[in-house]
Design an enzyme around this catalytic site. Structure first.
Site, PDB file in Angstrom:
ATOM      1  N   TYR A  76       0.809  -1.218   0.000  1.00  0.00           N
ATOM      2  CA  TYR A  76       0.000   0.000   0.000  1.00  0.00           C
ATOM      3  C   TYR A  76       0.842   1.267   0.000  1.00  0.00           C
ATOM      4  CZ  TYR A  76      -4.102  -2.751   0.833  1.00  0.00           C
ATOM      5  OH  TYR A  76      -5.123  -3.633   0.691  1.00  0.00           O
TER       6      TYR A  76
ATOM      7  N   ASP B 204      -2.947 -17.745   5.086  1.00  0.00           N
ATOM      8  CA  ASP B 204      -3.964 -18.608   4.454  1.00  0.00           C
ATOM      9  C   ASP B 204      -4.609 -19.524   5.489  1.00  0.00           C
ATOM     10  OD1 ASP B 204      -1.117 -19.108   3.854  1.00  0.00           O
ATOM     11  OD2 ASP B 204      -1.777 -21.130   3.440  1.00  0.00           O
TER      12      ASP B 204
END
Ligand code: NAP
Length: 414
Positions: free
Chosen positions: A159, A281
């Protein structure tokens, strides 16, 4: 600091800061940005609920001195700028503020309002509590097991906006530099982005999450990362996180490894917070399968983005998900959804996200009694099935109320 153009009530006082903590007077000045689209509707309902809660809890001894500051479309139309410097200065000066959703201006050269506010005020933690309100329709079987607070890093990671288009002169320059100087091959015409994750940025976020866990009696902080693949960014985040826990909070924290090896899986006496880590995950599976095992979750920017929205969906969607952006000295509370422009000025949309962000703000001010009243009111309104269209369409036997009507239903049940 010029307060030109701001209508600051004469009785309001500035929130103080001693270098460690904020000091909240009984009549703090709090700037608000109404927001675009449905922002004015949800802001009106929110202000009504927060004022009623404070009045009920403290009978006039405490009161918020609201001050409107401009940003977004309203500001652009009235003042010719999407984000006036005065707004950033006022939020910086008064230290705690709240905002509705803002239209993201489209077009080159215009600063993203949310990003600018975060960067200028160094609001490095995006905080998202995720808890189910009984009665809110949820896609999972046991939403009541979900009670987490996500601390997402807000300033680094992909970002940071350091990227180049595939085949651009800068992109090619970087690609060839990496190939020639560092010996790593990258295909021509590859887009390139840099993922900076610093020790400074990681450590201060994890420290903040641990302090929050200690202050709120939460028993674990989980570092969520993809360090098995991205060793020097996500893996380093995990390592720096454990280092902070050990070096700064070693007297009150223990790691999962220590606890299972030496203490039969239980936190030993005197230790208050278990620090553990999960690969990103696997964490998405964990929050579906064993959510009760997680309390405070601390993670880099991109993981946090995905995880916050996935968890919000598990407890009923973004319409009821609160959030804040916090630094050390400053905090900006906000609705987590967008402006939903098609519902603007229809008094229809769910104000729950901004109201619950206001509840977080009251807690941040140390006004727990008022915050508890907001929680009580919103839980009772949903239990009575007095809900806005978004929940109404998913709940059997519910009574449809407007945006302001939902606010009134909350106030009536505090
Ligand atoms: P959005 O405004 O969040 O709306 C998308 C849909 O989500 C709405 O049509 C509505 O669904 C549902 N929704 C959103 N808020 C709701 C609420 N309070 N109660 C009930 N339902 C709600 O997303 P968008 O249309 O993608 O974005 C619109 C503008 O907002 C864009 O300019 C975007 O950049 C901006 N934005 C700002 C922020 C921010 O300021 N933090 C965040 C995100 C987006 P249904 O149509 O099914 O009823």
């Amino acid at each position: 600091m010029t307060l030109q153009g701001l209508h600051v009530p004469g009785w309001g006082e500035r929130i103080g800061w001693d270098g460690q903590a904020i000091h909240v007077p009984d009549k703090p000045v709090v700037p608000f940005i109404e927001g675009d689209g449905t922002g004015p509707d949800i802001w009106r309902a929110t202000q009504r609920v927060l004022d009623a809660a404070v009045e009920k809890a403290y009978g006039g001894a405490r009161r918020i001195a609201w001050v409107e500051v401009q940003a977004g479309e309203k500001s652009f139309k009235g003042l010719g700028t999407w984000l006036p410097d005065e707004t950033v200065e006022a939020i910086g000066y008064f230290r705690v503020a709240i905002k509705g959703p803002l239209t993201t201006p489209v077009g080159g050269g215009i600063r993203s309002l949310n990003v600018t506010l975060r960067q200028v005020l160094d609001l490095y933690a995006c905080v998202r509590p995720v808890r189910w309100i009984p009665g809110v329709p949820s896609p999972v079987k046991r939403p009541q097991d979900i009670d987490m607070v996500i601390y997402r890093e807000n300033t680094e990671d992909v970002y940071a906006g350091i990227e180049w288009a595939g085949g651009s002169p800068e992109g090619e320059k970087l690609r060839l530099f990496i190939e020639k100087e560092l010996g790593k091959k990258i295909r021509p015409n590859s887009g390139l982005g840099i993922k900076p994750i610093s020790q400074f940025g990681s450590a201060r976020l994890v420290a903040k999450a641990i302090r929050y866990a200690l202050a709120s009696g939460r028993d674990s902080v989980t570092l969520v990362h993809k360090g098995n693949i991205m060793k020097f960014t996500e893996g380093a985040f995990r390592d720096w996180g454990y280092q902070v826990a050990r070096e700064q909070y070693g007297d009150v924290t223990a790691t999962e490894a220590e606890v299972s090896e030496k203490h039969g899986g239980k936190l030993p006496a005197g230790k208050k917070v278990l620090v553990k880590d999960r690969i990103a995950d696997s964490m998405f599976q964990q929050v579906l399968l064993r959510p009760a095992e997680y309390s405070v979750v601390c993670t880099p920017n991109l993981n946090g983005d995905y995880l916050s929205d996935a968890l919000a969906a598990q407890v009923g969607g973004l319409g009821m998900a609160p959030g804040s952006n916090e630094g050390d000295e400053h905090a900006l509370f906000e609705a987590t959804h967008g402006t939903a422009p098609k519902y603007a000025n229809l008094d229809k949309i769910n104000p729950g996200s901004l109201i619950l962000s206001g509840e977080m703000m009251l807690r941040h001010l140390g006004w727990g009694e008022a915050a508890d009243l907001v929680t009580k009111g919103i839980e009772a309104a949903v239990a009575a099935k007095q809900v806005t269209y978004d929940l109404h369409r998913l709940m059997e036997g519910a009574h449809l109320v407007s945006c302001s009507g939902f606010g009134e239903a909350i106030v009536a049940r505090m």
